[in-house]
Design a protein around this motif. Structure first.
Motif, PDB file in Angstrom:
ATOM      1  N   ARG A  56       0.815  -1.224   0.000  1.00 25.42           N
ATOM      2  CA  ARG A  56       0.000   0.000   0.000  1.00 25.42           C
ATOM      3  C   ARG A  56       0.843   1.266   0.000  1.00 25.42           C
ATOM      4  N   GLU A  57       2.069   1.180   0.474  1.00 28.30           N
ATOM      5  CA  GLU A  57       2.933   2.362   0.486  1.00 28.30           C
ATOM      6  C   GLU A  57       3.744   2.482  -0.800  1.00 28.30           C
ATOM      7  N   HIS A  58       3.460   1.611  -1.813  1.00 28.91           N
ATOM      8  CA  HIS A  58       4.163   1.658  -3.100  1.00 28.91           C
ATOM      9  C   HIS A  58       3.157   1.862  -4.220  1.00 28.91           C
ATOM     10  N   ASP A  59       3.676   2.355  -5.333  1.00 26.62           N
ATOM     11  CA  ASP A  59       2.845   2.567  -6.526  1.00 26.62           C
ATOM     12  C   ASP A  59       3.033   1.362  -7.443  1.00 26.62           C
ATOM     13  N   LEU A  60       2.167   0.369  -7.250  1.00 26.93           N
ATOM     14  CA  LEU A  60       2.267  -0.882  -8.004  1.00 26.93           C
ATOM     15  C   LEU A  60       1.456  -0.769  -9.286  1.00 26.93           C
ATOM     16  N   GLY A  61       2.104  -1.016 -10.450  1.00 27.26           N
ATOM     17  CA  GLY A  61       1.433  -0.892 -11.733  1.00 27.26           C
ATOM     18  C   GLY A  61       1.693  -2.084 -12.640  1.00 27.26           C
ATOM     19  N   LEU A  62       0.918  -2.124 -13.746  1.00 28.11           N
ATOM     20  CA  LEU A  62       1.018  -3.218 -14.720  1.00 28.11           C
ATOM     21  C   LEU A  62       1.114  -2.617 -16.113  1.00 28.11           C
ATOM     22  N   ALA A  63       2.105  -3.041 -16.896  1.00 30.59           N
ATOM     23  CA  ALA A  63       2.297  -2.535 -18.260  1.00 30.59           C
ATOM     24  C   ALA A  63       2.486  -3.725 -19.194  1.00 30.59           C
ATOM     25  N   ILE A  64       1.526  -3.860 -20.125  1.00 34.94           N
ATOM     26  CA  ILE A  64       1.608  -4.945 -21.117  1.00 34.94           C
ATOM     27  C   ILE A  64       1.759  -4.300 -22.483  1.00 34.94           C
ATOM     28  N   ASP A  65       2.954  -4.410 -23.051  1.00 34.47           N
ATOM     29  CA  ASP A  65       3.262  -3.743 -24.312  1.00 34.47           C
ATOM     30  C   ASP A  65       3.021  -4.640 -25.524  1.00 34.47           C
ATOM     31  N   LEU A  88       6.082 -14.660  -9.342  1.00 28.70           N
ATOM     32  CA  LEU A  88       5.593 -13.282  -9.317  1.00 28.70           C
ATOM     33  C   LEU A  88       5.447 -12.769  -7.886  1.00 28.70           C
ATOM     34  N   ASN A  89       4.955 -13.619  -6.988  1.00 33.28           N
ATOM     35  CA  ASN A  89       4.818 -13.202  -5.594  1.00 33.28           C
ATOM     36  C   ASN A  89       6.164 -12.842  -4.992  1.00 33.28           C
ATOM     37  N   ASN A  90       7.196 -13.641  -5.288  1.00 31.12           N
ATOM     38  CA  ASN A  90       8.511 -13.373  -4.726  1.00 31.12           C
ATOM     39  C   ASN A  90       9.128 -12.116  -5.322  1.00 31.12           C
ATOM     40  N   LEU A  91       8.923 -11.890  -6.632  1.00 30.84           N
ATOM     41  CA  LEU A  91       9.476 -10.682  -7.244  1.00 30.84           C
ATOM     42  C   LEU A  91       8.825  -9.421  -6.678  1.00 30.84           C
ATOM     43  N   ILE A  92       7.496  -9.440  -6.531  1.00 33.03           N
ATOM     44  CA  ILE A  92       6.813  -8.257  -5.999  1.00 33.03           C
ATOM     45  C   ILE A  92       7.177  -8.051  -4.543  1.00 33.03           C
ATOM     46  N   ASP A  93       7.209  -9.139  -3.766  1.00 30.74           N
ATOM     47  CA  ASP A  93       7.560  -9.024  -2.348  1.00 30.74           C
ATOM     48  C   ASP A  93       8.977  -8.489  -2.202  1.00 30.74           C
ATOM     49  N   ASN A  94       9.890  -8.974  -3.030  1.00 33.12           N
ATOM     50  CA  ASN A  94      11.274  -8.515  -2.971  1.00 33.12           C
ATOM     51  C   ASN A  94      11.369  -7.026  -3.289  1.00 33.12           C
ATOM     52  N   ALA A  95      10.618  -6.586  -4.330  1.00 34.77           N
ATOM     53  CA  ALA A  95      10.647  -5.167  -4.690  1.00 34.77           C
ATOM     54  C   ALA A  95      10.066  -4.308  -3.589  1.00 34.77           C
ATOM     55  N   CYS A  96       8.996  -4.748  -2.944  1.00 34.57           N
ATOM     56  CA  CYS A  96       8.378  -3.965  -1.874  1.00 34.57           C
ATOM     57  C   CYS A  96       9.289  -3.855  -0.655  1.00 34.57           C
ATOM     58  N   ARG A  97      10.037  -4.913  -0.355  1.00 31.93           N
ATOM     59  CA  ARG A  97      10.866  -4.915   0.839  1.00 31.93           C
ATOM     60  C   ARG A  97      12.139  -4.089   0.663  1.00 31.93           C
ATOM     61  N   TYR A  98      12.671  -4.027  -0.575  1.00 31.74           N
ATOM     62  CA  TYR A  98      13.968  -3.403  -0.773  1.00 31.74           C
ATOM     63  C   TYR A  98      13.875  -2.029  -1.433  1.00 31.74           C
ATOM     64  N   THR A  99      12.688  -1.460  -1.515  1.00 33.92           N
ATOM     65  CA  THR A  99      12.528  -0.091  -2.015  1.00 33.92           C
ATOM     66  C   THR A  99      11.835   0.750  -0.950  1.00 33.92           C
ATOM     67  N   PRO A 100      12.142   2.015  -0.906  1.00 34.47           N
ATOM     68  CA  PRO A 100      11.521   2.870   0.118  1.00 34.47           C
ATOM     69  C   PRO A 100      10.046   3.132  -0.210  1.00 34.47           C
ATOM     70  N   PRO A 101       9.239   3.531   0.784  1.00 35.60           N
ATOM     71  CA  PRO A 101       7.822   3.864   0.532  1.00 35.60           C
ATOM     72  C   PRO A 101       7.700   4.939  -0.543  1.00 35.60           C
ATOM     73  N   GLY A 102       6.671   4.805  -1.371  1.00 30.69           N
ATOM     74  CA  GLY A 102       6.438   5.739  -2.447  1.00 30.69           C
ATOM     75  C   GLY A 102       7.119   5.354  -3.750  1.00 30.69           C
ATOM     76  N   SER A 103       7.882   4.306  -3.762  1.00 28.22           N
ATOM     77  CA  SER A 103       8.569   3.882  -4.992  1.00 28.22           C
ATOM     78  C   SER A 103       7.563   3.305  -5.994  1.00 28.22           C
ATOM     79  N   GLU A 104       7.893   3.453  -7.267  1.00 23.13           N
ATOM     80  CA  GLU A 104       7.078   2.877  -8.336  1.00 23.13           C
ATOM     81  C   GLU A 104       7.586   1.476  -8.675  1.00 23.13           C
ATOM     82  N   ILE A 105       6.653   0.533  -8.690  1.00 20.49           N
ATOM     83  CA  ILE A 105       6.968  -0.864  -9.030  1.00 20.49           C
ATOM     84  C   ILE A 105       6.062  -1.255 -10.192  1.00 20.49           C
TER      85      ILE A 105
END
Length: 476
Positions: A334-343, A361-378
């Motif tokens: 909730r503290e991150h800007d999670l988005g989806l882009a299908i080109d 996918l769960n591990n990649l998203i969880d890893n990105a959320c844990r190792y980026t500061p709040p407000g980061s775009e994922i």
């Protein structure tokens, strides 16, 4: 031939087949040569008899007369007591003398006018050999030529051919026996390095995976090198397993020690508030330990499942939407800007294991959320493989997750897919197993996980998957 048949038996059978085939050809050739040799020897006797008889011809008063010389009959009779034939005919076709009505045709007479001939024929139901030649009356008043035919039965020829063939066959049999003995000795000598290799491997302890130093012929060198590579892989896997066990023990020991110290402090206190704070701490630590144990079990399961055999066509874009929607409602994102882009045009079909890709996918998203500061775009992104021809039909699709966090230093990038690797960061609650699990899942689908830094900042984790045809009846 069964694959379990010994190499020695296979070589023996092949040698038997080869020797039997060549031996048959050699025996046929020996029999043919024996018959030809017998014919040459006996035809020589027919020629000698013909010349002896020709010398006895006389033409007194212009008429040919013949007194059969005994020496000629002795030559024709041979030691096998052959039945002897002779026939003398004048040029006008009148038979002068004969001891049998030989089956001589006009064609045979015509042949004999030009050169001496040797022909096979049948007389009285028996095969015979005839020799014919035309004799001139040189030295007499008349020049009237005559034809002289002599012959005998073939029994002596056949017996001589059999005798010659038996000698050749006996020599051949002796040669085969000697060759078989030499081949057996040579085969035992040539297979000795293989026996030594087998004995060396059998005598090794189960935990001995040191390289082989056994001297072997050049043809076996590749086998020894392959075994040494196998031993090296086993050593690497064993070392990796030992490192994993050591790291896992360290990772589990830290929270367990914290649980023990927190509970001990709480037990010495009489303040309910201290108990409440200790219980919260124990709960958080137990939750992290449980998650760590779950991830270690997942990684171990993936590394020991082997290649994926339960793949099925699935729409990757739909799976991404499901996972992104699920994470959008979680507290961790909730503290991150999670988005989806299908080109790419959808749907995008691949062959894969749904549960494994969901875990990835769960591990990649969880890893990105844990190792980026709040407000980061994922951003979860699907695009064509960058290495493919942009003008051609894309056969591979790239699945990536991108963030604008602090990234990772270049020296740590190559190690991020190793278990318990955090990129030199200790300020997070991550276990360091997320990318290792994702890499194992990628390998099950034929792709390695790629981790790169983004410009000007951030991290990109991606893997490339082959596309497949949509299943029949699917909505496109």
């Amino acid at each position: 031939m069964s694959p379990r048949t010994s190499l020695k038996r296979r070589l023996t059978l092949w040698l038997i087949v080869i020797v039997a085939g060549l031996g048959t050809l050699l025996l046929i050739e020996a029999y043919t040569s024996a018959r030809k040799a017998a014919d040459r020897a006996m035809d020589g006797q027919l020629e000698a008899a013909s010349l002896t008889i020709a010398e006895s011809l006389q033409w007194p008063e212009g008429k040919p007369t013949l007194e059969m010389p005994a020496s000629a009959l002795q030559i024709l009779a041979t030691r096998w007591q052959e039945r002897v034939f002779y026939w003398l005919q004048a040029d006008n076709g009148v038979s002068m003398t004969q001891n049998a009505d030989l089956p001589i045709t006009d064609a045979m007479l015509e042949q004999a006018r030009h050169q001496p001939v040797y022909l096979d024929a049948v007389y009285d139901g028996r095969p015979i050999r005839l020799s014919g030649r035309e004799v001139d009356s040189a030295g007499w008043d008349t020049q009237e030529p005559v034809q002289l035919w002599v012959g005998h039965t073939r029994r002596g020829r056949d017996l001589l051919a059999q005798e010659l063939f038996r000698k050749s066959a006996t020599r051949f049999a002796a040669m085969v026996l000697i060759t078989a003995a030499l081949v057996a000795i040579a085969m035992r000598t040539m297979l000795a390095p293989l026996r030594r290799l087998r004995q060396t491997l059998r005598s090794r302890r189960a935990d001995d995976i040191s390289p082989l130093t056994l001297g072997v012929p050049r043809e076996m060198q590749e086998l020894v090198e392959t075994l040494n590579r196998l031993f090296a892989d086993q050593r690497d896997q064993r070392d990796a397993l030992l490192r994993f066990i050591a790291d896992a023990s360290h990772q589990l020991k830290t929270p367990l020690a914290g649980l023990q110290s927190t509970s001990e402090l709480a037990l010495t206190s009489r303040d309910p508030n201290s108990w409440y704070q200790a219980l919260n701490t124990v709960h958080d630590s137990a939750e992290r330990t449980s998650r760590l144990a779950g991830q270690m079990l997942s990684l171990t399961r993936l590394q020991h499942l082997g290649p994926g055999h339960q793949r099925e066509p699935l729409a990757l874009d739909r799976l991404l939407r499901e996972v992104a929607t699920d994470w959008a409602d979680r507290q961790d994102s909730r503290e991150h800007d999670l988005g989806l882009a299908i080109d790419l045009p959808i749907p995008i079909w691949i062959e894969g294991e749904r549960w494994a890709l969901h875990e990835l996918l769960n591990n990649l998203i969880d890893n990105a959320c844990r190792y980026t500061p709040p407000g980061s775009e994922i951003t979860l992104r699907l695009s064509n493989d960058e290495d493919e021809d942009p003008n051609g039909a894309a056969e591979r699709v790239t699945l990536a997750i991108e963030d604008d966090g602090p990234g990772v230093d270049t020296e740590s990038l190559a190690r991020l897919t190793q278990p318990f690797e955090r990129g030199r960061r200790q300020d997070t609650r991550g276990s360091g197993l997320g990318l290792a699990i994702a890499d194992s899942i990628g390998l099950r689908h034929g792709s390695r996980l790629t981790v790169t830094n983004r410009e000007p900042r951030g991290l990109k984790v991606s893997l490339t998957l082959p596309r497949c045809r949509p299943p029949e009846g699917s909505v496109t």
